[in-house]
Design an enzyme around this catalytic site. Structure first.
Site, PDB file in Angstrom:
ATOM      1  N   LYS A   1      -7.862  -0.456  11.220  1.00 48.31           N
ATOM      2  CA  LYS A   1      -7.059  -1.108  10.005  1.00 48.31           C
ATOM      3  C   LYS A   1      -5.728  -0.019   9.684  1.00 48.31           C
ATOM      4  O   LYS A   1      -4.851  -0.636   9.383  1.00 48.31           O
ATOM      5  CB  LYS A   1      -8.047  -0.972   8.824  1.00 48.31           C
ATOM      6  CG  LYS A   1      -7.645  -1.593   7.464  1.00 48.31           C
ATOM      7  CD  LYS A   1      -6.703  -0.684   6.464  1.00 48.31           C
ATOM      8  CE  LYS A   1      -6.443  -1.427   5.432  1.00 48.31           C
ATOM      9  NZ  LYS A   1      -5.654  -0.381   4.225  1.00 48.31           N
TER      10      LYS A   1
ATOM     11  N   ASP B   1       3.575 -14.212  11.889  1.00 52.63           N
ATOM     12  CA  ASP B   1       2.473 -14.354  11.504  1.00 52.63           C
ATOM     13  C   ASP B   1       1.480 -13.241  11.534  1.00 52.63           C
ATOM     14  O   ASP B   1       1.030 -12.911  12.697  1.00 52.63           O
ATOM     15  CB  ASP B   1       1.893 -15.684  12.359  1.00 52.63           C
ATOM     16  CG  ASP B   1       0.559 -16.222  11.933  1.00 52.63           C
ATOM     17  OD1 ASP B   1      -0.077 -15.640  11.321  1.00 52.63           O
ATOM     18  OD2 ASP B   1       0.301 -17.413  12.477  1.00 52.63           O
TER      19      ASP B   1
ATOM     20  N   HIS C   1      -2.064  10.328  -0.550  1.00 49.41           N
ATOM     21  CA  HIS C   1      -2.551   9.110  -1.245  1.00 49.41           C
ATOM     22  C   HIS C   1      -2.317   9.484  -2.893  1.00 49.41           C
ATOM     23  O   HIS C   1      -1.894   8.625  -3.500  1.00 49.41           O
ATOM     24  CB  HIS C   1      -3.979   8.482  -1.039  1.00 49.41           C
ATOM     25  CG  HIS C   1      -3.855   7.621   0.008  1.00 49.41           C
ATOM     26  ND1 HIS C   1      -4.820   6.751   0.452  1.00 49.41           N
ATOM     27  CD2 HIS C   1      -3.120   7.436   1.262  1.00 49.41           C
ATOM     28  CE1 HIS C   1      -4.713   6.019   1.317  1.00 49.41           C
ATOM     29  NE2 HIS C   1      -3.494   6.527   1.890  1.00 49.41           N
TER      30      HIS C   1
ATOM     31  N   GLU D   1       0.755  -1.296   0.088  1.00 49.18           N
ATOM     32  CA  GLU D   1       0.147   0.176   0.065  1.00 49.18           C
ATOM     33  C   GLU D   1       0.868   1.168  -0.121  1.00 49.18           C
ATOM     34  O   GLU D   1       1.774   1.568   0.727  1.00 49.18           O
ATOM     35  CB  GLU D   1      -1.100   0.078   1.384  1.00 49.18           C
ATOM     36  CG  GLU D   1      -1.922   1.125   1.151  1.00 49.18           C
ATOM     37  CD  GLU D   1      -2.958   1.320   2.258  1.00 49.18           C
ATOM     38  OE1 GLU D   1      -3.354  -0.083   2.752  1.00 49.18           O
ATOM     39  OE2 GLU D   1      -3.462   2.122   2.634  1.00 49.18           O
TER      40      GLU D   1
HETATM   41  C1  MEV Z   1      -6.260   3.290   4.581  1.00 48.01           C
HETATM   42  O1  MEV Z   1      -5.491   2.055   4.504  1.00 48.01           O
HETATM   43  C2  MEV Z   1      -5.946   3.532   6.281  1.00 48.01           C
HETATM   44  C3  MEV Z   1      -6.991   4.788   6.549  1.00 48.01           C
HETATM   45  O2  MEV Z   1      -8.262   4.473   6.115  1.00 48.01           O
HETATM   46  C4  MEV Z   1      -7.072   4.768   8.083  1.00 48.01           C
HETATM   47  C5  MEV Z   1      -7.999   5.697   8.751  1.00 48.01           C
HETATM   48  O3  MEV Z   1      -9.008   6.205   8.098  1.00 48.01           O
HETATM   49  O4  MEV Z   1      -7.740   5.833  10.051  1.00 48.01           O
HETATM   50  C6  MEV Z   1      -6.357   6.108   6.236  1.00 48.01           C
END
Ligand code: MEV
Length: 424
Positions: free
Chosen positions: A261, A277, A375, A83
């Site tokens: 995430k 792992d 991004h 990513e």
């Molecule tokens: C993207 O991989 C992760 C985010 O969505 C985390 C977040 O929203 O805090 C940018």
């Protein structure tokens, strides 16, 4: 074309024979699949030893995050991820944390829990007490199965016995508490749980079903704290924005999943780079994110007396330095060397620091300019490459894509066509 997925004897073939078989059975051209086969033949035989039915390998970008100071020591942090923005965000926030001394960490001893499930015990409460009465015998038996771990100072240290009401009956569940030292520990604790089964069954007067570790490794927690400078973050409003973003995740499971995430973007990248792992760590983290039955944020944010942002986090971190892919994969070994860590606990602490840094980086971007700006630069590069831009064309395509405000493949193709036409 329909394919036949029955592949008798496939597992007995060499990786190259299997590759040819897949070409044949899939009806695809060899050139369509060639990228699966690594250039380095050594990697193919390593892959073959690591998993079943291997025909090749998948390379993931391996980067190094900069600026990390943890407990007063600088580290170069290897990260494997597909990513964009992950390595950059972790490095950026680590540079902000540096201003006030970087990350401060602590952790529990490397204690794993192995579960033995007993079904059909007639007197579950009595069985629970009988198991406690035989504690030492159970521990001795478990330790007989890993004298090396015991020699290193680890081994089975204690038991806990729980009664779990399940849909199919009442279960007596023995937890074997094992210090696994520098291992992730799954093999060690699973072996011990299996070895205890007959004795547990006899004592509890029931039938043993499962004997397996718990990935809710909540006796093996790693903790981190960092103070992010208010002004370096972008001022008081950005700090408040991050705190609002955190409060949103703390209150709403839909937001918490995305928030966590983002934390795992950093954590999984280091876990993967070091051959650990990823699924075990992810399962541990998400199970820890459930508090009083509600899924919530793994991290916490508040302001100190000077208006700086204080970020903290605590989560299970079952990672090791010995065994598994960490030992067998040369890239994982190189990653451990880059880190220069001496113990699984030190590695666990670095990983939570990266997770926090990653999270703060995402929240800062979301609270300030929005995530897409950062991004988009990296995304625009990927789109330019996908459109077929050569090395000498990428920068111009990226710049024009960003100026145009639409980072899309069709736009990149149009821009590329224009650049090439103007050169003719
Ligand atoms: C993207 O991989 C992760 C985010 O969505 C985390 C977040 O929203 O805090 C940018």
């Amino acid at each position: 074309m329909s394919i036949n997925s029955r592949l008798p004897g496939f597992y007995k073939l060499s990786p190259s024979e299997r590759f040819r078989k897949i070409v044949e059975v899939s009806g695809l051209a060899e050139s369509d699949l060639a990228s699966i086969v690594p250039l380095d033949e050594k990697m193919l035989s390593i892959a073959d030893r690591m998993i079943e039915n291997a025909i090749g390998t998948l390379s993931i970008p391996f980067g190094v995050a900069a600026n990390f100071t943890i407990n007063g020591r600088d580290y170069l942090v290897p990260m494997a991820t597909e990513e964009p923005s992950v390595v950059a965000a972790a490095s950026n926030m680590a540079s902000v944390a540096r201003i006030h001394g970087g990350f401060h960490t602590s952790s529990n001893q490397p204690i794993m829990i192995s579960q033995v499930q007993v079904v059909g015990a007639k007197d579950p409460q009595g069985a629970r007490m009988r198991l406690y009465e035989r504690r030492q015998e159970l521990l001795d038996l478990a330790n007989e199965h890993d004298p090396f771990l015991v020699k290193l100072g680890g081994g089975a240290k204690d038991i806990q016995v729980r009664i779990v009401e399940g849909a199919s009956g009442t279960f007596v569940v023995l937890h074997l508490i094992v210090d696994v030292r520098d291992a992730m520990g799954a093999n060690a604790v699973n072996t011990m749980a299996e070895a205890l089964a007959p004795l547990v069954s006899e004592i509890a007067a029931g039938r043993v079903r499962l004997r397996i570790l718990s990935n809710k490794a909540d006796m093996r927690l790693a903790r981190v704290r960092a103070v992010y400078d208010r002004d370096a973050l972008g001022g008081p409003d950005v700090v408040d924005g991050i705190i609002d973003a955190y409060a949103f995740a703390a209150a709403d499971p839909y937001r918490a999943a995305t928030h966590n995430k983002g934390i795992m973007n950093g954590i999984t990248a280091v876990v993967l780079a070091t051959g650990n792992d990823t699924r075990a760590v992810e399962a541990g983290a998400h199970s820890h994110a459930v508090v009083d039955g509600r899924y919530t944020s793994l991290s916490h944010y508040e302001k100190d007396g000077d208006g700086n942002l204080v970020g903290t986090m605590e989560l299970p971190m079952a990672v090791g330095l010995v065994g598994g892919a960490t030992k067998t994969h040369p890239v994982a070994q190189a990653a451990v060397k880059i880190l220069g860590v001496k113990s699984a606990q030190e590695l666990a602490e670095i990983i939570v620091a990266v997770g926090l840094s990653q999270n703060t980086g995402a929240l800062r971007a979301l609270a300030a300019e929005g995530i897409q700006k950062g991004h988009m630069s990296l995304h625009a590069r990927n789109v330019a490459v996908a459109a077929g831009a050569g090395n000498e064309e990428i920068e111009e395509v990226v710049a024009r894509l960003k100026d145009g405000g639409h980072v899309r493949l069709d736009k990149a193709q149009d821009i590329l066509a224009e650049i090439r036409a103007s050169r003719r």
